[in-house]
Design a protein around this motif. Sequence first.
Motif, PDB file in Angstrom:
ATOM      1  N   ALA A   1     -31.883 -49.584  24.636  1.00 14.09           N
ATOM      2  CA  ALA A   1     -32.429 -48.374  24.012  1.00 14.09           C
ATOM      3  C   ALA A   1     -33.322 -47.620  25.002  1.00 14.09           C
ATOM      4  O   ALA A   1     -33.312 -46.385  25.042  1.00 14.09           O
ATOM      5  N   GLN A   2     -34.063 -48.357  25.824  1.00 10.19           N
ATOM      6  CA  GLN A   2     -34.913 -47.711  26.829  1.00 10.19           C
ATOM      7  C   GLN A   2     -34.062 -47.004  27.881  1.00 10.19           C
ATOM      8  O   GLN A   2     -34.360 -45.873  28.280  1.00 10.19           O
ATOM      9  N   ARG A   3     -32.984 -47.653  28.338  1.00  8.92           N
ATOM     10  CA  ARG A   3     -32.096 -47.037  29.329  1.00  8.92           C
ATOM     11  C   ARG A   3     -31.417 -45.780  28.769  1.00  8.92           C
ATOM     12  O   ARG A   3     -31.400 -44.728  29.415  1.00  8.92           O
ATOM     13  N   VAL A   4     -30.880 -45.902  27.571  1.00  8.00           N
ATOM     14  CA  VAL A   4     -30.190 -44.762  26.954  1.00  8.00           C
ATOM     15  C   VAL A   4     -31.185 -43.638  26.682  1.00  8.00           C
ATOM     16  O   VAL A   4     -30.893 -42.459  26.921  1.00  8.00           O
ATOM     17  N   GLY A   5     -32.366 -43.986  26.209  1.00  7.28           N
ATOM     18  CA  GLY A   5     -33.388 -42.975  25.950  1.00  7.28           C
ATOM     19  C   GLY A   5     -33.793 -42.230  27.206  1.00  7.28           C
ATOM     20  O   GLY A   5     -33.932 -40.998  27.200  1.00  7.28           O
ATOM     21  N   ALA A   6     -33.955 -42.963  28.313  1.00  7.07           N
ATOM     22  CA  ALA A   6     -34.311 -42.320  29.582  1.00  7.07           C
ATOM     23  C   ALA A   6     -33.194 -41.391  30.037  1.00  7.07           C
ATOM     24  O   ALA A   6     -33.449 -40.272  30.517  1.00  7.07           O
ATOM     25  N   PHE A   7     -31.952 -41.823  29.889  1.00  9.08           N
ATOM     26  CA  PHE A   7     -30.800 -41.003  30.252  1.00  9.08           C
ATOM     27  C   PHE A   7     -30.785 -39.711  29.431  1.00  9.08           C
ATOM     28  O   PHE A   7     -30.600 -38.608  29.966  1.00  9.08           O
ATOM     29  N   LEU A   8     -31.005 -39.841  28.124  1.00 15.82           N
ATOM     30  CA  LEU A   8     -31.002 -38.665  27.250  1.00 15.82           C
ATOM     31  C   LEU A   8     -32.163 -37.727  27.573  1.00 15.82           C
ATOM     32  O   LEU A   8     -31.986 -36.506  27.612  1.00 15.82           O
ATOM     33  N   ARG A   9     -33.356 -38.289  27.801  1.00 11.86           N
ATOM     34  CA  ARG A   9     -34.509 -37.453  28.140  1.00 11.86           C
ATOM     35  C   ARG A   9     -34.245 -36.668  29.435  1.00 11.86           C
ATOM     36  O   ARG A   9     -34.562 -35.481  29.526  1.00 11.86           O
ATOM     37  N   LYS A  10     -33.672 -37.344  30.423  1.00 12.80           N
ATOM     38  CA  LYS A  10     -33.365 -36.673  31.691  1.00 12.80           C
ATOM     39  C   LYS A  10     -32.369 -35.547  31.462  1.00 12.80           C
ATOM     40  O   LYS A  10     -32.556 -34.420  31.941  1.00 12.80           O
ATOM     41  N   GLY A  11     -31.307 -35.843  30.737  1.00 13.94           N
ATOM     42  CA  GLY A  11     -30.291 -34.822  30.464  1.00 13.94           C
ATOM     43  C   GLY A  11     -30.836 -33.651  29.678  1.00 13.94           C
ATOM     44  O   GLY A  11     -30.541 -32.486  29.980  1.00 13.94           O
ATOM     45  N   LEU A  12     -31.655 -33.922  28.685  1.00 17.69           N
ATOM     46  CA  LEU A  12     -32.247 -32.842  27.894  1.00 17.69           C
ATOM     47  C   LEU A  12     -33.222 -32.025  28.736  1.00 17.69           C
ATOM     48  O   LEU A  12     -33.305 -30.799  28.593  1.00 17.69           O
ATOM     49  N   GLY A  13     -33.947 -32.698  29.622  1.00 17.05           N
ATOM     50  CA  GLY A  13     -34.855 -31.981  30.521  1.00 17.05           C
ATOM     51  C   GLY A  13     -34.098 -31.038  31.436  1.00 17.05           C
ATOM     52  O   GLY A  13     -34.539 -29.905  31.697  1.00 17.05           O
ATOM     53  N   GLU A  14     -32.951 -31.481  31.936  1.00 17.39           N
ATOM     54  CA  GLU A  14     -32.115 -30.634  32.786  1.00 17.39           C
ATOM     55  C   GLU A  14     -31.587 -29.424  32.023  1.00 17.39           C
ATOM     56  O   GLU A  14     -31.582 -28.294  32.523  1.00 17.39           O
ATOM     57  N   LEU A  15     -31.166 -29.662  30.795  1.00 22.27           N
ATOM     58  CA  LEU A  15     -30.706 -28.545  29.959  1.00 22.27           C
ATOM     59  C   LEU A  15     -31.839 -27.552  29.693  1.00 22.27           C
ATOM     60  O   LEU A  15     -31.642 -26.341  29.743  1.00 22.27           O
ATOM     61  N   GLN A  16     -33.002 -28.087  29.433  1.00 18.33           N
ATOM     62  CA  GLN A  16     -34.162 -27.235  29.157  1.00 18.33           C
ATOM     63  C   GLN A  16     -34.465 -26.355  30.379  1.00 18.33           C
ATOM     64  O   GLN A  16     -34.756 -25.166  30.239  1.00 18.33           O
ATOM     65  N   SER A  17     -34.388 -26.934  31.551  1.00 24.79           N
ATOM     66  CA  SER A  17     -34.667 -26.171  32.775  1.00 24.79           C
ATOM     67  C   SER A  17     -33.667 -25.039  32.979  1.00 24.79           C
ATOM     68  O   SER A  17     -34.030 -23.938  33.402  1.00 24.79           O
ATOM     69  N   ARG A  18     -32.410 -25.335  32.695  1.00 26.53           N
ATOM     70  CA  ARG A  18     -31.352 -24.338  32.887  1.00 26.53           C
ATOM     71  C   ARG A  18     -31.339 -23.263  31.819  1.00 26.53           C
ATOM     72  O   ARG A  18     -31.007 -22.110  32.078  1.00 26.53           O
ATOM     73  N   LEU A  19     -31.654 -23.670  30.597  1.00 25.24           N
ATOM     74  CA  LEU A  19     -31.502 -22.729  29.478  1.00 25.24           C
ATOM     75  C   LEU A  19     -32.846 -22.192  29.037  1.00 25.24           C
ATOM     76  O   LEU A  19     -33.002 -21.406  28.189  1.00 25.24           O
TER      77      LEU A  19
END
Length: 71
Positions: A53-71
């Motif tokens: 859950a920690q690994r998946v959560g970190a992956f999702l947070r990173k991906g969402l952060g990247e989306l936030q930066s772009r959009l």
Amino acid sequence: GFPVAAIAVRPEIVAKFGGDMRYFNTFGGNSVAIAAAQATLDVIRDEQLVANAQRVGAFLRKGLGELQSRL
């Protein structure tokens, strides 16, 4: 699912248990419920679900952060 109850209390509160009160939950004392709960905890431990859950959560947070930066 199988009904199981649990409680987390400070040590000084649980120390009074047995003297001030004898029973305080719906499912306490049920051997089958305890076996089901233990089996669940075993799977969580054996399959390392917390670490996953920690690994998946970190992956999702990173991906969402990247989306936030772009959009």
